[in-house]
Design an enzyme around this catalytic site. Structure first.
Site, short mmCIF file in Angstrom:
data_model
loop_
_atom_site.label_atom_id
_atom_site.label_comp_id
_atom_site.label_asym_id
_atom_site.label_seq_id
_atom_site.Cartn_x
_atom_site.Cartn_y
_atom_site.Cartn_z
N GLY A 12 36.27 32.05 40.01
CA GLY A 12 37.62 32.00 39.46
C GLY A 12 37.97 30.72 38.71
O GLY A 12 39.14 30.35 38.67
N THR A 13 36.98 30.07 38.10
CA THR A 13 37.33 28.86 37.34
C THR A 13 38.14 29.22 36.10
O THR A 13 39.00 28.44 35.67
CB THR A 13 36.09 28.04 36.92
N ASN A 14 37.91 30.40 35.55
CA ASN A 14 38.74 30.81 34.41
C ASN A 14 40.16 31.15 34.86
O ASN A 14 41.12 30.88 34.14
CB ASN A 14 38.10 31.99 33.66
N MET A 91 33.23 41.32 37.27
CA MET A 91 31.88 41.82 37.08
C MET A 91 31.78 43.32 37.34
O MET A 91 30.95 43.78 38.14
CB MET A 91 30.92 41.07 38.00
N ILE A 93 32.23 47.06 34.98
CA ILE A 93 32.58 47.65 33.68
C ILE A 93 33.60 48.76 33.91
O ILE A 93 33.40 49.64 34.75
CB ILE A 93 31.32 48.15 32.96
N LEU A 94 34.71 48.70 33.17
CA LEU A 94 35.77 49.69 33.31
C LEU A 94 35.51 50.84 32.34
O LEU A 94 35.10 50.63 31.20
CB LEU A 94 37.12 49.03 33.04
N ASN A 108 39.09 40.00 27.66
CA ASN A 108 37.93 39.59 28.47
C ASN A 108 37.35 38.31 27.89
O ASN A 108 37.37 38.11 26.68
CB ASN A 108 36.86 40.69 28.44
N HIS A 110 33.84 36.27 27.54
CA HIS A 110 32.39 36.47 27.66
C HIS A 110 31.69 35.17 27.27
O HIS A 110 32.03 34.57 26.25
CB HIS A 110 31.94 37.63 26.76
C1 GAR Z 1 32.30 33.09 33.32
O1 GAR Z 1 31.32 32.32 32.68
C2 GAR Z 1 32.63 34.33 32.51
O2 GAR Z 1 32.62 34.11 31.13
C3 GAR Z 1 31.50 35.23 32.91
O3 GAR Z 1 31.34 35.00 34.29
C4 GAR Z 1 31.78 33.67 34.62
C5 GAR Z 1 32.83 33.76 35.69
O4 GAR Z 1 33.19 32.51 36.18
N1 GAR Z 1 31.80 36.59 32.59
C6 GAR Z 1 30.88 37.48 32.22
O5 GAR Z 1 29.70 37.24 32.16
C7 GAR Z 1 31.43 38.85 31.87
N2 GAR Z 1 30.45 39.62 31.15
P1 GAR Z 1 34.55 32.22 36.93
O6 GAR Z 1 34.67 33.24 38.06
O7 GAR Z 1 34.40 30.83 37.45
O8 GAR Z 1 35.69 32.36 35.93
#
Ligand code: GAR
Length: 196
Positions: A12-14, A91, A93-94, A108, A110
């Site tokens: 969940g850093t994003n 993670m 796919i919907l 999203n 990516h």
């Molecule tokens: C992030 O790098 C995001 O871009 C990627 O997973 C990580 C999640 O990190 N997403 C994908 O690869 C989707 N296809 P987070 O949980 O720390 O945000």
């Protein structure tokens, strides 16, 4: 003020970048009111609790099918009157029957420059491993609208990041997050909310 739900699976850093952007005023046209995790152990749930944001856990295994899983998410989105859905490290796919309910309402992030290293099977560290295996010298991140094609919806923002000699997938992932994802995701969310 648009009501935002963030869907997460892991660290969940994003999500944290979105919470911080809301606090600092970078996001001011929307408010994160709900976090949905498809994994009960997601650290993102702790981040939501620390920020005082409601969270719900929806487990596909428990519900028995993708259709039931998506139905449950839809119910929650309705219950919380959500306008904008952000997939932040979600993670799963919907299906088209889900995405078609929210045209240009699902974003999203990516971790590559789409159309490179994207689509089914490209998620998390695998994306960075693929970029390193190919030998590209520049990668980055993309925020896009979600439609029925995995990573195929309209691009909203992108940012390039240089690959350095000696990079591992982990080192590269961290650089792409710091230099690109954590900046363009909040910016894209504000852009979409303010235009609605
Ligand atoms: C992030 O790098 C995001 O871009 C990627 O997973 C990580 C999640 O990190 N997403 C994908 O690869 C989707 N296809 P987070 O949980 O720390 O945000």
């Amino acid at each position: 003020m648009r009501r935002i739900a963030v869907l997460v699976s892991g660290g969940g850093t994003n999500l944290q970048a979105l919470i911080d952007a809301q606090k600092s005023g970078i996001i001011h046209s929307g408010e994160i009111v709900l976090v949905i995790a498809n994994n009960a152990d997601a650290y993102a749930l702790t981040r939501a609790a620390d920020a005082g944001i409601a969270s719900e856990v929806v487990l596909k295994k428990q519900l028995g099918s993708q259709a039931a899983f998506e139905e449950k998410i839809k119910e929650l989105l309705k219950q919380y009157a959500i306008d904008v859905i952000v997939l932040a490290g979600f993670m799963s796919i919907l299906s088209e029957s889900f995405t078609s309910c929210y045209p240009k309402r699902i974003l999203n992030v990516h971790p590559s420059l789409i159309p490179s290293f994207c689509g089914e099977g490209f998620y998390g560290l695998r994306v960075h491993q693929a970029a390193l295996d190919y030998g590209v010298k520049v990668t980055g991140a993309t925020v896009h609208f979600v439609n029925e094609i995995p990573d195929g919806g309209e691009i909203i923002l992108q940012k390039a990041v240089e690959i350095q000699p000696g990079d591992t997938p982990e080192i590269l992932q961290k650089r792409v997050m710091e230099q690109a994802e954590w900046k363009i995701l909040p910016a894209a969310v504000e852009q979409v909310c303010s235009a609605m």
